[in-house]
Design an enzyme around this catalytic site. Structure first.
Site, PDB file in Angstrom:
ATOM      1  CG  HIS A 123       3.898   3.993   8.497  1.00  0.00           C
ATOM      2  ND1 HIS A 123       3.921   4.867   7.415  1.00  0.00           N
ATOM      3  CD2 HIS A 123       3.498   2.790   8.008  1.00  0.00           C
ATOM      4  CE1 HIS A 123       3.548   4.205   6.349  1.00  0.00           C
ATOM      5  NE2 HIS A 123       3.295   2.951   6.668  1.00  0.00           N
TER       6      HIS A 123
ATOM      7  NE  ARG B  43       7.380   0.870   4.632  1.00  0.00           N
ATOM      8  CZ  ARG B  43       6.169   0.323   4.649  1.00  0.00           C
ATOM      9  NH1 ARG B  43       6.009  -0.931   4.274  1.00  0.00           N
ATOM     10  NH2 ARG B  43       5.121   1.017   5.028  1.00  0.00           N
TER      11      ARG B  43
ATOM     12  NE  ARG C 246      -1.776  -2.318   2.692  1.00  0.00           N
ATOM     13  CZ  ARG C 246      -1.927  -3.594   2.340  1.00  0.00           C
ATOM     14  NH1 ARG C 246      -2.978  -3.971   1.687  1.00  0.00           N
ATOM     15  NH2 ARG C 246      -1.028  -4.509   2.669  1.00  0.00           N
ATOM     16  CB  THR C 247       3.465   2.564   2.264  1.00  0.00           C
ATOM     17  OG1 THR C 247       2.717   2.163   3.403  1.00  0.00           O
ATOM     18  CG2 THR C 247       4.084   3.927   2.527  1.00  0.00           C
TER      19      THR C 247
ATOM     20  CE  LYS D   2      26.894  -2.672  -7.262  1.00  0.00           C
ATOM     21  NZ  LYS D   2      27.060  -1.613  -8.279  1.00  0.00           N
TER      22      LYS D   2
END
Ligand code: NCD
Length: 302
Positions: free
Chosen positions: A129, A101, A51-52, A80
């Site tokens: 959030h 995120r 969703r986000t 890396k």
């Protein structure tokens, strides 16, 4: 330049403005479909998301802008060994705004020190959030017509659930009552309790959902956050602590509003989806509109 890292980065006046703008977008979508023409959103997702990330991307596309990014750290140079500051200095040279995120608490804040463009925290570990909170608040305003004097029950994994931490932080400014429903081991962390104390918010901690469900205006269900547990046995023991079903809902008010940030695992039975009190799929839709409003304000295009 403004970032959105912590739910408190937005004042109450700014929040009202964002909610008003989101409602205007819902009403007059076509008026907004070119306003971000030429602008690019970067989505840097070091943790899974449905969703986000997709609502951010849909939001930017619906504003007429474009999107680049990655949805898996494994395909970025993080694998890396590249540091967050270096990745951010690079990506912020290409785009106008970034949604990020990360599994580590504080990573988006670190990114904001190095970025040339606004950073939006799209979830940092078990911490915050803030754009889910904007989504939740828009849903509450649209469903209840008010943001204060509500009895809000938060149920499930209150320890690791970042959506819960952000929502409490924001909604405690509005004079609401909180009932925190969780097993002892998954109670909200002390720093969130301090927020409640500091704002003189009334709250109680209980273990039984059935004992309090009749008192609630809002029931915010959450999933037990498997990925944040130190061992699988604890997760298995706690995962089905709460299952909201039709039987339990018989005890609840007719005007209860059931929210969930999703994804759901077991904590809401599928049979509840048809109940008029289930608002979690509407909530999903509002998430895109509030992110459209947020992008507009952070970019300063409107
Ligand atoms: C939440 C999250 O990522 O914190 N999901 C979301 O963004 N809607 C909730 C969760 O994962 O349980």
């Amino acid at each position: 330049m403004r970032h959105l890292i912590d739910p408190m980065d937005i004042s109450m006046t700014e929040l009202k403005d964002l909610l008003d703008l989101a409602e205007e977008i819902i009403k007059k979508k076509e008026d907004f479909n070119q306003v971000c023409k030429g602008k690019i959103l970067g989505t840097l997702f070091y943790e899974p998301s449905t969703r986000t990330r997709l609502s951010f991307e849909a939001a930017m596309l619906r504003l007429g802008g474009s999107v680049i990014g990655f949805s898996d750290a494994g395909v970025s140079s993080a694998i890396k060994g590249e540091s967050i500051p270096d990745t951010i200095r690079t990506v912020s040279s290409y785009v106008d705004i970034i949604a990020m995120r990360h599994p580590k608490e504080g990573a988006p804040k670190l990114a904001s020190y190095y970025s040339f463009v606004p950073i939006i925290n799209a979830g940092d570990g078990g911490h915050y959030h803030p754009t889910q909170t904007l989504t939740d608040i828009l849903t509450i305003r649209l469903k209840k017509g008010q943001l204060s004097n509500l009895t809000i029950g938060l149920c499930g994994d209150l320890k690791f659930g970042r959506t819960v931490h952000s929502l409490i932080k924001s909604m405690s400014s509005y004079g609401n009552k909180f009932i925190l429903i969780s097993p002892q081991e998954l109670q909200i962390p002390q720093y969130i309790k301090m927020e409640l104390f500091n704002k003189n918010s009334s709250f109680m901690e209980v273990e039984s959902l059935e004992d309090v469900i009749d008192k609630l205006d809002i029931l915010y269900m959450t999933r037990v956050q498997r990925e944040r547990f130190f061992n699988e046995e604890d997760y298995i023991r706690l995962k089905d602590s709460y299952i909201l079903d039709k039987e339990k809902l018989k005890l609840a008010r007719k005007d209860l509003c059931i929210l969930h940030p999703l994804p759901r695992v077991n904590e809401i039975s599928y049979e509840v989806d048809d109940d008029p009190r289930a608002c979690y799929f509407e909530q999903v839709k509002y998430g895109m509109y509030i992110r459209m409003a947020l992008i507009l304000r952070l970019l300063g295009v409107m």
